[in-house]
Motif scaffolding. Sequence first.
Motif, short mmCIF file in Angstrom:
data_model
loop_
_atom_site.label_atom_id
_atom_site.label_comp_id
_atom_site.label_asym_id
_atom_site.label_seq_id
_atom_site.Cartn_x
_atom_site.Cartn_y
_atom_site.Cartn_z
N SER A 29 -5.53 -29.89 1.72
CA SER A 29 -6.93 -29.80 2.12
C SER A 29 -7.00 -29.09 3.46
O SER A 29 -6.21 -29.37 4.35
N LEU A 30 -7.93 -28.15 3.58
CA LEU A 30 -8.14 -27.54 4.90
C LEU A 30 -9.50 -26.86 4.94
O LEU A 30 -10.10 -26.56 3.91
N GLU A 31 -9.97 -26.68 6.17
CA GLU A 31 -11.26 -26.00 6.36
C GLU A 31 -11.10 -24.88 7.37
O GLU A 31 -10.46 -25.06 8.39
N VAL A 32 -11.67 -23.75 7.04
CA VAL A 32 -11.65 -22.62 7.95
C VAL A 32 -13.10 -22.36 8.35
O VAL A 32 -13.97 -22.20 7.49
N ALA A 33 -13.34 -22.33 9.66
CA ALA A 33 -14.71 -22.15 10.14
C ALA A 33 -15.11 -20.69 10.09
O ALA A 33 -14.26 -19.80 10.14
N LYS A 34 -16.41 -20.43 9.99
CA LYS A 34 -16.92 -19.07 9.99
C LYS A 34 -16.54 -18.38 11.30
O LYS A 34 -16.72 -18.94 12.37
N GLY A 35 -15.98 -17.17 11.20
CA GLY A 35 -15.71 -16.38 12.39
C GLY A 35 -14.40 -16.68 13.10
O GLY A 35 -14.09 -16.06 14.11
N GLU A 36 -13.61 -17.61 12.59
CA GLU A 36 -12.34 -17.88 13.27
C GLU A 36 -11.17 -17.12 12.62
O GLU A 36 -11.30 -16.58 11.52
N VAL A 37 -10.05 -17.07 13.35
CA VAL A 37 -8.82 -16.55 12.77
C VAL A 37 -7.92 -17.76 12.53
O VAL A 37 -7.50 -18.44 13.47
N PHE A 38 -7.69 -18.03 11.26
CA PHE A 38 -6.94 -19.22 10.88
C PHE A 38 -5.58 -18.79 10.35
O PHE A 38 -5.49 -18.00 9.42
N THR A 180 3.82 -4.02 14.42
CA THR A 180 3.24 -5.34 14.19
C THR A 180 2.18 -5.62 15.24
O THR A 180 1.06 -6.04 14.92
N ALA A 181 2.50 -5.33 16.50
CA ALA A 181 1.55 -5.57 17.58
C ALA A 181 0.28 -4.75 17.39
O ALA A 181 -0.83 -5.25 17.58
N GLU A 182 0.44 -3.47 16.96
CA GLU A 182 -0.73 -2.62 16.74
C GLU A 182 -1.63 -3.17 15.63
O GLU A 182 -2.85 -3.21 15.77
N VAL A 183 -0.99 -3.59 14.54
CA VAL A 183 -1.76 -4.11 13.41
C VAL A 183 -2.45 -5.42 13.80
O VAL A 183 -3.61 -5.65 13.45
N LEU A 184 -1.75 -6.25 14.57
CA LEU A 184 -2.35 -7.52 14.99
C LEU A 184 -3.53 -7.27 15.93
O LEU A 184 -4.55 -7.96 15.86
N ASP A 185 -3.39 -6.27 16.80
CA ASP A 185 -4.51 -5.89 17.67
C ASP A 185 -5.72 -5.49 16.83
O ASP A 185 -6.86 -5.87 17.13
N LEU A 186 -5.44 -4.70 15.79
CA LEU A 186 -6.53 -4.25 14.91
C LEU A 186 -7.20 -5.44 14.24
O LEU A 186 -8.43 -5.52 14.16
N LEU A 187 -6.38 -6.40 13.77
CA LEU A 187 -6.96 -7.59 13.12
C LEU A 187 -7.82 -8.37 14.11
O LEU A 187 -8.90 -8.86 13.75
N SER A 188 -7.37 -8.45 15.36
CA SER A 188 -8.18 -9.14 16.37
C SER A 188 -9.52 -8.43 16.57
O SER A 188 -10.56 -9.08 16.71
N ARG A 189 -9.48 -7.09 16.57
CA ARG A 189 -10.72 -6.32 16.70
C ARG A 189 -11.65 -6.57 15.52
O ARG A 189 -12.87 -6.69 15.69
N VAL A 190 -11.05 -6.61 14.32
CA VAL A 190 -11.85 -6.87 13.12
C VAL A 190 -12.59 -8.19 13.26
O VAL A 190 -13.77 -8.31 12.95
N ASN A 191 -11.88 -9.19 13.79
CA ASN A 191 -12.48 -10.50 13.97
C ASN A 191 -13.55 -10.48 15.07
O ASN A 191 -14.65 -10.98 14.89
N ARG A 192 -13.20 -9.86 16.19
CA ARG A 192 -14.08 -9.86 17.37
C ARG A 192 -15.30 -8.98 17.16
O ARG A 192 -16.43 -9.40 17.37
N GLU A 193 -15.05 -7.74 16.75
CA GLU A 193 -16.14 -6.76 16.70
C GLU A 193 -16.98 -6.86 15.44
O GLU A 193 -18.17 -6.56 15.45
N LEU A 194 -16.35 -7.22 14.32
CA LEU A 194 -17.10 -7.26 13.07
C LEU A 194 -17.44 -8.69 12.65
O LEU A 194 -18.15 -8.91 11.67
N GLY A 195 -16.89 -9.66 13.38
CA GLY A 195 -17.20 -11.06 13.08
C GLY A 195 -16.62 -11.55 11.77
O GLY A 195 -17.11 -12.51 11.18
N VAL A 196 -15.56 -10.87 11.29
CA VAL A 196 -14.97 -11.25 10.00
C VAL A 196 -14.05 -12.46 10.19
O VAL A 196 -13.23 -12.48 11.10
N THR A 197 -14.22 -13.45 9.34
CA THR A 197 -13.31 -14.60 9.32
C THR A 197 -11.97 -14.13 8.75
O THR A 197 -11.96 -13.39 7.77
N ILE A 198 -10.86 -14.53 9.37
CA ILE A 198 -9.56 -14.09 8.86
C ILE A 198 -8.68 -15.30 8.55
O ILE A 198 -8.56 -16.21 9.36
#
Lengths: 343, 219
Positions: A29-38, A180-198
């Motif tokens: 069982s788990l819950e992921v909140a809207k807008g977070e990186v889980f 890896t660091a570049e891709v992770l940076d991009l994922l952080s941007r996706v979360n921050r700038e586009l508000g996508v839950t990851i």
Amino acid sequence: MSHVRLSQVTKSFTRGRNGPRVVALDDVSLEVAKGEVFGVIGHSGAGKSTLIRLINGLETPTSGQVHVGDHEITALSERDLRGVRQDIGMIFQQFNLFRSRTIAGNVAYPLKVAGVAKAERDRRVARLLDFVGLLDRAHDHPEQLSGGQKQRVGIARALATEPSLLLADEATSALDPKTTAEVLDLLSRVNRELGVTIVLITHELDVIRAVAGRVAVMDGGRIAETGTVYDVFAHPRSTAAADFVRGALRDRPSPETVARLRRTHSGRIVTVGVQDRTGFQTALARTFLEHGVAAGVIFGGVGELQERAVGSLTFELTGPAEGIDAALATLRADGVDLTEEEG
Amino acid sequence: MDEFLTNLPEFRAAIWQTFYMVGISVVLGGLLGLALGLVLYATRPGSLMSNRAVFVGVNILVNVVRPIPFVIFLMAIQPLMKAMIGTTIGTDAVTFALTLAAAFAVSRVIEQTLIAVDPGVVEAARAAGARPLSILLTVVVPEALGPVILGYTFIFVAVVDMSAQAGLFGGGGLGSFAITHGSQRYNWVVVYITVAVIILIVQAGQFAGNALARRALRR
């Protein structure tokens, strides 16, 4: 509001015909909140690949429910699932790009599936490729790109239909540390700038440390522990979490290290968990001093997790026996995590 | 050689008959085989549209038909030929048999080629919300295009071979020509010239197939 919710999910299957019953997920069982990186961390075979595929219905659980937003994934037909999947992006360890299509063609694919008109498709593809920094490679084919670039195309493709949720399946495991660091940076941007839950699964603590806010530690198909990344890894309650921290920080001495330290240090050897509060180390030193104890650091490491200090220091303590006992008792009373190394 | 030259009109006609038989059976048999191959790939357990009954049925059918040597197959399906096209001899009858034989051979080639497509790519398409049939036609087949072209090339050569065998049954084409104007009259010049033309046709087909496959694979 929760974006993804797994309720008592179990998944088992038989390996081969009449083979043994394998439990991939056991009452998860788990819950992921809207807008977070889980983040979900676990060794291979811990069930994380199965877990992430339940979220977009690529796998169905044996029992339990999966919810994404207002949809109960586990109650949908394959036909209805297809619509929901257009609001869930997914990226993969091996990128899974279409070799038969150009970079632009790969990003356009989900838009074609969603029935977006050509002009709008072209506009969005250009914007997405610009976002991931690959606009100049639009007409190349996947094999002309490096691993990191391929994953950026994967991310652009996953975001094409402007999903609110992105699933990352070991997205950086095939990449070297720099990419890896570049891709992770991009994922952080996706979360921050586009508000996508990851929701991302990985076997590397560094990936969790770089992007995730909260984490679930998986072990043998079960969730061993869930919490903020800092709490889980600064103060692990499960052996699975403690193993990951030890593997990544290497700050606590192994029994072999203790034995080696013992050969060259005659005093008592004590390991102290570092606390993230102002003046912790100074207070530590003062306590030893007040009891006439000399404390020398002989092992350890202090790092950073979500901008907070984590790690441990191993001291050799010399001085009067009662002074050492009194100092240790004082520290324990203060709630300091303290282990006397035996042997 | 003089005798060969006097038979030149028949020789030209034979070449056209071979092209006719091979052309029709590669195209029609190729399409039919593609459909069967897609069914085999898509309905196998764990695949896009897995359906045990259909898979087992088609699989058995292909397994039964495919290993039959062509000359025997040609005789075995005579009742079917009679029913379908009204005759059991001649170029059209042979073309009918060639088409069926090619279809069954193509079905396996297609199935094997598609199975080699990375399942991860199929998963990516499913995750994008695509329909199974659309994944099959717009992802799986394009991803396998290079090997599919090479597979068709292989079948083309096999069909040229079978069409020549059909000469034994009065099917027309270069096979018939080599037998009636060549070996039966002990005219080895005719036999060798015919062989040379068959080799040329096969080489040209192989060359074209390789070139197309290289383009599809971009290497």
